[in-house]
Design an enzyme around this catalytic site. Structure first.
Site, PDB file in Angstrom:
ATOM      1  N   GLU A 150      15.871  58.484  65.649  1.00 59.64           N
ATOM      2  CA  GLU A 150      14.528  59.236  66.153  1.00 59.64           C
ATOM      3  C   GLU A 150      14.762  59.597  67.514  1.00 59.64           C
ATOM      4  O   GLU A 150      13.961  59.243  68.577  1.00 59.64           O
ATOM      5  CB  GLU A 150      13.438  58.488  66.214  1.00 59.64           C
ATOM      6  CG  GLU A 150      12.869  58.077  64.761  1.00 59.64           C
ATOM      7  CD  GLU A 150      11.807  57.034  64.510  1.00 59.64           C
ATOM      8  OE1 GLU A 150      11.143  57.074  63.192  1.00 59.64           O
ATOM      9  OE2 GLU A 150      11.515  56.484  65.327  1.00 59.64           O
ATOM     10  N   GLU A 325      12.755  58.368  56.252  1.00 60.22           N
ATOM     11  CA  GLU A 325      11.876  57.083  56.246  1.00 60.22           C
ATOM     12  C   GLU A 325      10.364  57.627  55.758  1.00 60.22           C
ATOM     13  O   GLU A 325       9.741  58.450  56.376  1.00 60.22           O
ATOM     14  CB  GLU A 325      11.634  56.554  57.634  1.00 60.22           C
ATOM     15  CG  GLU A 325      12.841  55.780  58.355  1.00 60.22           C
ATOM     16  CD  GLU A 325      12.598  55.301  59.544  1.00 60.22           C
ATOM     17  OE1 GLU A 325      11.273  55.097  59.950  1.00 60.22           O
ATOM     18  OE2 GLU A 325      13.394  55.050  60.311  1.00 60.22           O
TER      19      GLU A 325
END
Length: 657
Positions: A150, A325
């Site tokens: 991320e 995710e």
């Protein structure tokens, strides 16, 4: 970007064997196989477990874990563990820590606690990535890599000191060549901000009295974004060299706004992103009423989820992407974290496929019983018993979904320069780039129109019938040329603030539309930033009964060769043009969802682009040979006479006529 893709829709899970007892590993892998999962992501936060002290390595636990999953036939994505430099490394090299906007050092104890420009940290990353790549390059179960985790998220892109602040003047000198050019580009004559030496230029924080120069802020954001791109590229270079048969991806985030993802993702084989639809509701901020947020509190809003899918498919040049995710229960990080509605996990999985995903990886397998994510659920509870998400994945069959061959006739333009410039000076505390963008995108989805979201320079890659540009406020010469090149054969719809700034973030000398003047047919008269209690009436020129109410932002135009479609009524802009058209280009100056939707609908009808007025919470996506209809409502709905169960979807073969 390498031309790797996955035609078969497949499922997987993020797992953390280092968080549970070794005795549980085999059972977890067996359960994952029985669920029909084929992928597992491992080790993206495991640096301290791999190297507990400098030069001391404990690979055996990861070797064993990989073998356990491989025995069950699972393919593995390994994460490079560079998002979590261990405590011993921070103690040895404290200067790698980033500096926040208040000039304070961010401490060890969470994640992404590093300055991307730090050459010391980059060298440490080269070392650990090289060791990890060499160790698992030939393991038959290891198929790919996720770089870091991320990047460009949670305010970690920008460090306001340390290595970044030292490197910034070098970046500027390379870009501008001379201080004279920089001073002119930034407009430093204002408030006597001219620089006479490169080392005088610092990070744009803690400036006295008022905000920093917006051109300074824009370039610092660009610089910090470039540092992330460089930081990731050093890992990619190692992985390409050591593991040439493995794919490389990165997991981006919801409404990513800190890093230019068009640059970051270009060298990847495919793009991934992390989808948390319920937490995503907070990106509505104050745009929507609490009633709307309550309606979608357990499913997320369909347009926010699909918008992110479309952004990440666009980064892949309309090829497949992964959800690395996927929320499968309640999250832990949003302001509110309700349990998803029954059926939501299956619904989100199907919607991901409809927008082009070829892989959905659920986060996470077993809920953590310690540290920051205690409150975050998994497919299993902390005690190892199946949670609701487990049961939904168990009944979800990815095999029913064919190869997605979506081919949209409509593009929506998106870019990070405009996002940063808009948000640096919104001129209205209730406005943002995403607010304006979602208004146009949502209108298209409410009309059942499937779209591609692309950067303006991607227009040359494919011909579109309709191009919608919600908030292209900053135009580089390259982007302007791309738009002008398609104007003769494409219908264009521009939103407010279009072409207001030049490539340096300054207002154009000749006023708004300086670069797009040949296709606009008018000039800006003025703009009006409205308080929440102020509204402005907008009326169609040819039909006095057709009117709309605009709020927050209105701008008016003086026309030369354009036709006035709508004008303002009453208020300081009374009688002035709110919407103008020149040939195939329409410019909308008023923020009114009803007005925007009406204009988009009219243009789709003229272009014979199929539209469907969708009920609230129901959306349809064209997937080539099929359509997917999703119902995000927690009550039954219907569409075209078709009954839709609550929080459910239907895959419908398209009938050829």
């Amino acid at each position: 970007m390498n031309q790797r893709s996955f035609s078969q829709f497949s499922l997987g899970v993020c797992d953390y064997p280092e968080h549970v007892d070794e005795i549980d590993w085999a059972e977890h892998a067996r359960q994952q196989r029985k669920l029909g999962l084929t992928w597992v992501r491992l080790a993206e936060f495991a640096w301290a477990k791999i190297e507990p002290s400098e030069g001391t390595f404990e690979w055996s636990w990861l070797d064993k874990a990989i073998d356990v999953y491989a025995k069950e036939g699972l393919s593995i994505v390994l994460g490079t563990p560079t998002a979590t430099p261990p405590a011993w490394l921070i103690s040895k090299y404290p200067d790698i820590l980033p500096i926040d906007e208040n000039g304070q050092v961010k401490k060890f104890g969470s994640r992404r606690h590093y300055d991307h420009a730090s050459e010391v940290y980059r060298q440490e990353c080269r070392r650990i990535v090289t060791l990890m790549a060499n160790r698992y390059a030939t393991h038959p179960a290891v198929k790919g890599w996720q770089t870091d985790n991320e990047l460009g998220h949670e305010g970690t892109t920008v460090s306001y000191g340390g290595a970044s602040e030292k490197r910034f003047p070098q970046w500027l000198e390379h870009k501008y060549g001379s201080l004279e050019a920089l001073n002119q580009a930034w407009g430093n004559a204002f408030w006597s901000q001219d620089y006479s030496a490169w080392e005088q230029i610092k990070a744009p924080n803690l400036t006295a009295v008022r905000q920093a120069n917006p051109s300074h802020r824009l370039d610092y954001q660009r610089f910090c974004s470039d540092m992330i791109v460089e930081f990731q590229q050093l890992q990619i270079d190692i992985l390409r060299d050591v593991c040439p048969e493995h794919f490389i991806t990165h997991n981006c985030v919801i409404f990513s706004a800190e890093c230019d993802l068009y640059k970051l993702t270009k060298p990847l084989d495919f793009v991934s992103w992390d989808s948390y639809p319920i937490g995503m509701l907070e990106f509505f901020a104050d745009w929507e009423s609490e009633d709307v947020k309550t309606e979608y509190a357990r499913t997320g809003h369909p347009d926010l989820v699909s918008l992110n899918h479309d952004i990440y498919r666009g980064l892949c040049d309309q090829r497949s992407f992964w959800v690395m995710e996927q929320q499968c229960g309640h999250a832990n990080w949003a302001q509110y974290n309700p349990i998803p509605a029954q059926g939501a996990v299956k619904l989100w999985s199907a919607q991901a496929w409809a927008h082009g995903a070829s892989g959905v990886i659920y986060f996470r397998f077993r809920a953590s019983h310690y540290a920051q994510e205690i409150m975050h659920s998994g497919l299993l509870h902390q005690n190892g018993q199946p949670d609701r998400g487990y049961q939904e994945v168990q009944s979800f069959d990815p095999g029913i979904f064919p190869t997605n061959t979506q081919n949209s006739r409509v593009a929506v333009l998106h870019d990070y320069d405009s996002l940063w410039s808009y948000n640096h000076q919104p001129h209205n505390q209730d406005l943002s780039y995403w607010y304006q963008f979602v208004m146009f995108y949502g209108a298209l989805r409410e009309l059942g129109v499937s779209v591609d979201i692309i950067h303006p320079t991607q227009l040359k890659n494919k011909r579109y019938d309709l191009v919608v540009s919600p908030a292209l406020t900053l135009l580089t010469p390259e982007s302007a040329k791309s738009v002008l090149d398609v104007a003769p054969y494409t219908t264009l719809i521009f939103g407010p603030r279009t072409d207001f700034r030049d490539q340096y973030g300054k207002a154009a000398k000749r006023g708004q539309f300086e670069q797009l003047a040949p296709i606009i047919g008018g000039k800006l008269i003025n703009f009006d930033s409205l308080r929440p209690t102020l509204q402005q009436d907008v009326q169609e020129e040819d039909d006095s009964n057709c009117s709309f109410t605009a709020s927050l932002w209105c701008e008016s135009y003086d026309v030369d060769s354009a036709k006035v479609l709508y004008s303002y009524r009453q208020g300081p802009l009374h009688g002035q043009a709110a919407v103008i058209q020149y040939k195939q280009t329409i410019t909308i100056g008023a923020l009114s969802k009803g007005l925007i939707k009406t204009i988009i609908k009219e243009q789709c009808e003229q272009l014979s682009i199929k539209i469907e007025e969708m009920p609230d919470g129901v959306r349809v996506t064209d997937c080539g040979s099929h359509e997917l209809v999703v119902n995000f409502n927690q009550q039954r709905s219907s569409w075209k006479g078709m009954a839709l169960l609550p929080v459910d979807y239907k895959l419908i073969p398209k009938v050829e006529h």
